[in-house]
Scaffold this motif. Structure first.
Motif, short mmCIF file in Angstrom:
data_model
loop_
_atom_site.label_atom_id
_atom_site.label_comp_id
_atom_site.label_asym_id
_atom_site.label_seq_id
_atom_site.Cartn_x
_atom_site.Cartn_y
_atom_site.Cartn_z
N PHE A 64 0.86 -1.11 0.01
CA PHE A 64 -0.15 0.14 0.10
C PHE A 64 0.88 1.27 -0.14
O PHE A 64 0.50 2.01 -0.61
CB PHE A 64 -0.76 -0.05 1.12
N LEU A 65 2.05 1.09 0.70
CA LEU A 65 2.80 2.43 0.87
C LEU A 65 3.67 2.57 -0.74
O LEU A 65 3.64 3.82 -1.07
CB LEU A 65 3.98 2.13 1.77
N SER A 66 3.68 1.42 -1.34
CA SER A 66 4.34 1.59 -2.62
C SER A 66 3.37 2.16 -3.79
O SER A 66 3.83 3.09 -4.31
CB SER A 66 4.98 0.28 -3.16
N ARG A 67 2.13 1.82 -3.57
CA ARG A 67 1.19 2.49 -4.27
C ARG A 67 1.00 3.88 -4.11
O ARG A 67 0.90 4.61 -4.81
CB ARG A 67 -0.18 1.73 -4.05
N MET A 68 0.97 4.20 -3.03
CA MET A 68 0.72 5.76 -2.57
C MET A 68 1.86 6.52 -3.15
O MET A 68 1.60 7.63 -3.26
CB MET A 68 0.82 5.75 -0.80
N HIS A 69 2.95 5.95 -3.17
CA HIS A 69 4.02 7.18 -3.51
C HIS A 69 4.51 6.81 -5.11
O HIS A 69 5.43 7.04 -5.79
CB HIS A 69 5.45 6.73 -2.70
N ASP A 70 3.81 5.83 -5.81
CA ASP A 70 3.94 5.58 -7.42
C ASP A 70 2.95 6.12 -8.08
O ASP A 70 1.84 5.91 -8.14
CB ASP A 70 4.23 4.09 -7.38
N PRO A 71 3.12 7.33 -8.75
CA PRO A 71 1.93 7.93 -9.58
C PRO A 71 1.44 6.83 -10.58
O PRO A 71 0.15 7.22 -10.84
CB PRO A 71 2.78 9.02 -10.36
N PRO B 228 -10.67 4.28 -1.60
CA PRO B 228 -11.12 4.37 -0.27
C PRO B 228 -11.54 3.12 0.35
O PRO B 228 -11.35 2.83 1.57
CB PRO B 228 -12.42 5.35 -0.24
N MET B 229 -11.79 1.95 -0.36
CA MET B 229 -12.36 0.74 0.29
C MET B 229 -11.03 0.02 0.65
O MET B 229 -11.20 -0.58 1.62
CB MET B 229 -13.10 -0.02 -0.72
N ASP B 230 -10.14 0.38 -0.41
CA ASP B 230 -8.96 -0.54 0.03
C ASP B 230 -8.11 -0.07 1.34
O ASP B 230 -7.68 -0.77 2.14
CB ASP B 230 -7.96 -0.24 -1.08
N LEU B 231 -8.28 1.23 1.51
CA LEU B 231 -7.68 1.90 2.77
C LEU B 231 -8.35 1.72 3.98
O LEU B 231 -7.87 1.21 4.96
CB LEU B 231 -7.74 3.47 2.53
N GLU B 232 -9.89 1.55 3.67
CA GLU B 232 -10.49 0.84 4.83
C GLU B 232 -10.21 -0.45 5.25
O GLU B 232 -10.27 -0.95 6.59
CB GLU B 232 -11.89 0.85 4.73
N SER B 233 -9.90 -1.25 4.34
CA SER B 233 -9.50 -2.75 4.63
C SER B 233 -8.47 -2.91 5.25
O SER B 233 -8.03 -3.73 6.12
CB SER B 233 -9.30 -3.51 3.15
N ARG B 234 -7.28 -2.02 5.46
CA ARG B 234 -6.42 -2.03 6.15
C ARG B 234 -6.85 -1.77 7.64
O ARG B 234 -6.07 -2.56 8.49
CB ARG B 234 -5.34 -0.78 5.80
N ARG B 235 -7.65 -0.87 7.87
CA ARG B 235 -8.05 -0.60 9.32
C ARG B 235 -8.84 -1.93 9.83
O ARG B 235 -8.79 -2.26 11.08
CB ARG B 235 -9.07 0.49 9.31
#
Length: 304
Positions: free
Chosen positions: A200-207, A215-222
């Motif tokens: 997820f961090l890799s995707r956040m920093h790769d355009p 948003p659903m992916d991010l919620e899945s982390r929680r």
């Protein structure tokens, strides 16, 4: 058309290499471009050898997939393969490698969006049925009807009664598919908490990959633990003899791809299909044939 045989062979070789370069593009997509382009400068001999071994094995397995495809067509078989797993588990990567050298008219991918208002009132499995294969087809589901057991259940998009009805129905539904002649294979891609966090961090920093994070992916982390519980229930209640689950250890992307493709091939007693020798016919030429020039305004500018 070509000055000599050597020039023809060079052109064929360049065309083949261009095809192989598609795999390099995927390699660049998986990692930082500067890391790939400085491979020999920053990597040990062992790492370079491992990378070469990976590509050799992948090309061999893809050659076997082509044989499997031709066998499926010749036998008029019907194949469905489900790919499930957490977000960023590598499902899309292995699907790319499976389909990369196959005929899209034989092997196709189904990745359905969230159901619309009308579909939410239908029988749950109804929107998946039109995508099932006909004779001589392979269908890969990038997520499937198991959305109900995962994201819909965890995120509260359906009621507990609907989830329970799904678990009652899905074994019957899949047995019906198998009885109808469909070969159903189900894969779960398993990654660790730490590995998903890293991806997820890799995707956040790769355009080039930010679009993959919803948003659903991010919620899945929680809700990692809730997804874990849902997965465990799903595997327990839907692992049936007619269509068992197969778990792919996917922390190492490359190993996961090779292991999944190798296992997929082992599920079929396929054989290479004999094909008639291909002979390229001579082109018919007419003395009065004139090729009219294309107007320059229609030409794509040669920027590169």
């Amino acid at each position: 058309m070509f000055a000599d045989h050597d020039e023809l062979m060079r052109r064929i070789e360049r065309d083949l290499l261009d095809g192989y370069d598609e795999e390099l593009e995927m390699e660049i997509e998986d990692r930082r471009m500067d890391e790939v382009l400085t491979e020999g400068m920053s990597r040990s001999e062992e790492e370079v050898a491992a990378r070469i071994s990976y590509f050799k094995t992948l090309f061999h397995l893809q050659g076997e997939l082509v044989k499997l495809q031709e066998w499926v067509v010749s036998q008029r078989s019907k194949v469905v393969i489900l790919f499930e797993g957490r977000d960023a588990a590598g499902k899309g990567g292995v699907i790319k490698r499976i389909t990369q050298r196959l005929n899209p008219r034989v092997c196709r991918v189904v990745a359905l969006p969230a159901p619309n208002d009308r579909e939410r009132t239908q029988w749950y499995f109804q929107r998946y049925v039109p995508h099932l294969p006909a004779a001589g087809e392979i269908v890969l589901f990038d997520r499937s009807w198991y959305n109900r057991a995962g994201v819909e259940s965890v995120m509260g998009f359906c009621s507990e009664d609907e989830v329970e009805e799904f678990y009652r129905s899905v074994p019957e539904f899949e047995r019906m598919l198998v009885r109808s002649g469909i070969r159903l294979i189900k894969y779960w891609f398993s990654i660790s908490d730490e590995e998903q966090h890293l991806r997820f961090l890799s995707r956040m920093h790769d355009p080039l990959k930010q679009w993959k994070l919803s948003p659903m992916d991010l919620e899945s982390r929680r809700r990692w633990e809730a997804y874990t519980k849902a997965k465990e229930i799903m595997l327990e209640r839907t692992h049936i003899a007619e269509a068992p689950w197969w778990v792919v250890q996917a922390v190492d992307k490359k190993k996961a791809r090779l292991n999944c493709i190798h296992h997929l091939l082992s599920q079929f007693d396929y054989q290479e299909v004999d094909r008639p020798e291909i002979v390229l016919p001579e082109r018919i030429r007419h003395a009065n044939y004139i090729r009219h020039p294309v107007p320059s305004a229609m030409m794509v500018p040669e920027v590169y």
